[in-house]
Design a protein around this motif. Sequence first.
Motif, PDB file in Angstrom:
ATOM      1  N   MET A  93     106.869  28.539  13.527  1.00  0.00           N
ATOM      2  CA  MET A  93     105.489  28.612  13.340  1.00  0.00           C
ATOM      3  C   MET A  93     104.997  30.064  13.392  1.00  0.00           C
ATOM      4  N   ASN A  94     104.251  30.513  12.414  1.00  0.00           N
ATOM      5  CA  ASN A  94     104.026  31.802  12.510  1.00  0.00           C
ATOM      6  C   ASN A  94     102.470  32.138  13.193  1.00  0.00           C
ATOM      7  N   VAL A  95     102.014  33.297  13.157  1.00  0.00           N
ATOM      8  CA  VAL A  95     100.826  33.642  13.838  1.00  0.00           C
ATOM      9  C   VAL A  95      99.339  33.005  13.198  1.00  0.00           C
ATOM     10  N   LYS A  96      99.511  32.927  11.716  1.00  0.00           N
ATOM     11  CA  LYS A  96      98.351  32.286  10.999  1.00  0.00           C
ATOM     12  C   LYS A  96      98.550  30.696  11.490  1.00  0.00           C
ATOM     13  N   GLU A  97      99.595  29.998  11.232  1.00  0.00           N
ATOM     14  CA  GLU A  97      99.815  28.663  11.710  1.00  0.00           C
ATOM     15  C   GLU A  97      99.436  28.203  12.904  1.00  0.00           C
ATOM     16  N   THR A  98      99.702  29.034  14.010  1.00  0.00           N
ATOM     17  CA  THR A  98      99.235  28.923  15.293  1.00  0.00           C
ATOM     18  C   THR A  98      97.968  28.822  15.403  1.00  0.00           C
ATOM     19  N   ILE A  99      97.297  29.734  14.501  1.00  0.00           N
ATOM     20  CA  ILE A  99      95.786  29.801  14.806  1.00  0.00           C
ATOM     21  C   ILE A  99      95.053  28.493  14.098  1.00  0.00           C
TER      22      ILE A  99
ATOM     23  N   VAL B 130      91.692  22.373   6.873  1.00  0.00           N
ATOM     24  CA  VAL B 130      92.073  21.345   6.097  1.00  0.00           C
ATOM     25  C   VAL B 130      93.020  21.101   5.222  1.00  0.00           C
ATOM     26  N   ALA B 131      93.401  22.479   4.648  1.00  0.00           N
ATOM     27  CA  ALA B 131      94.864  22.442   4.031  1.00  0.00           C
ATOM     28  C   ALA B 131      95.989  22.472   4.842  1.00  0.00           C
ATOM     29  N   TYR B 132      95.710  22.825   6.157  1.00  0.00           N
ATOM     30  CA  TYR B 132      96.996  22.868   6.855  1.00  0.00           C
ATOM     31  C   TYR B 132      96.942  21.290   7.545  1.00  0.00           C
ATOM     32  N   LEU B 133      95.901  20.688   7.744  1.00  0.00           N
ATOM     33  CA  LEU B 133      95.886  19.291   8.015  1.00  0.00           C
ATOM     34  C   LEU B 133      96.552  18.251   7.137  1.00  0.00           C
TER      35      LEU B 133
END
Length: 199
Positions: free
Chosen positions: A1-7, A54-57
């Motif tokens: 998981m990269n920084v953006k995904e962690t956020i 929401v896109a991540y969800l």
Amino acid sequence: MNVKETILEESLYLFSRHGIRALSKAQLEAHLGISHAAFDEIFQNKADLVQKTVAYLTKKLRYEYGKTYVQSQSAIEATLLMLKNASSRLENFNPFFFRDLQKYYPSAWQLYLDYIHTHVYQAIFKILNRGVIRGEFRKDINLELVTKIMLEMYIQMLNPLVFPPSRYNLAEVFRCFFLYYMEGLCVANTYRMVDEFFA
């Protein structure tokens, strides 16, 4: 998981616990442990963070549904697991999350609806078809119509004008919506599984 995904994972957690409107941009930065400058490098504004969350969800949910279908032994099991996951999510999400999306972030809400009408539609249709072929669901059901009705029941359930979160528990609304509907789709030997699941 990269920084953006962690956020995004942490943002999803925060929004699901507190709602979206309850957290200001400054509060989000503090909770996420990032500076104002760092936030502005990654996101245009709070609305952009909501959109990307929401896109991540939906990406996470697509993965979950895929696992459910592959790992389940039967169509009825796959259906009940999907319902269980959706019910658990509603229990764990602040009910104002969906209200805030609809009222204040229509673009993000539309993204969620698009996911429901495409990926979830296809997943439910596929599972129901599998169940009909294997004799777990009634042979006379109209797959396209039943799938559409199930999706619209779910979307209607999230409508805060119909079921205000201050008055209704969404997990209980979910149970009432789907218990009797699912029982009507089942043949005799799978009816008991649905009854036990919703008990």
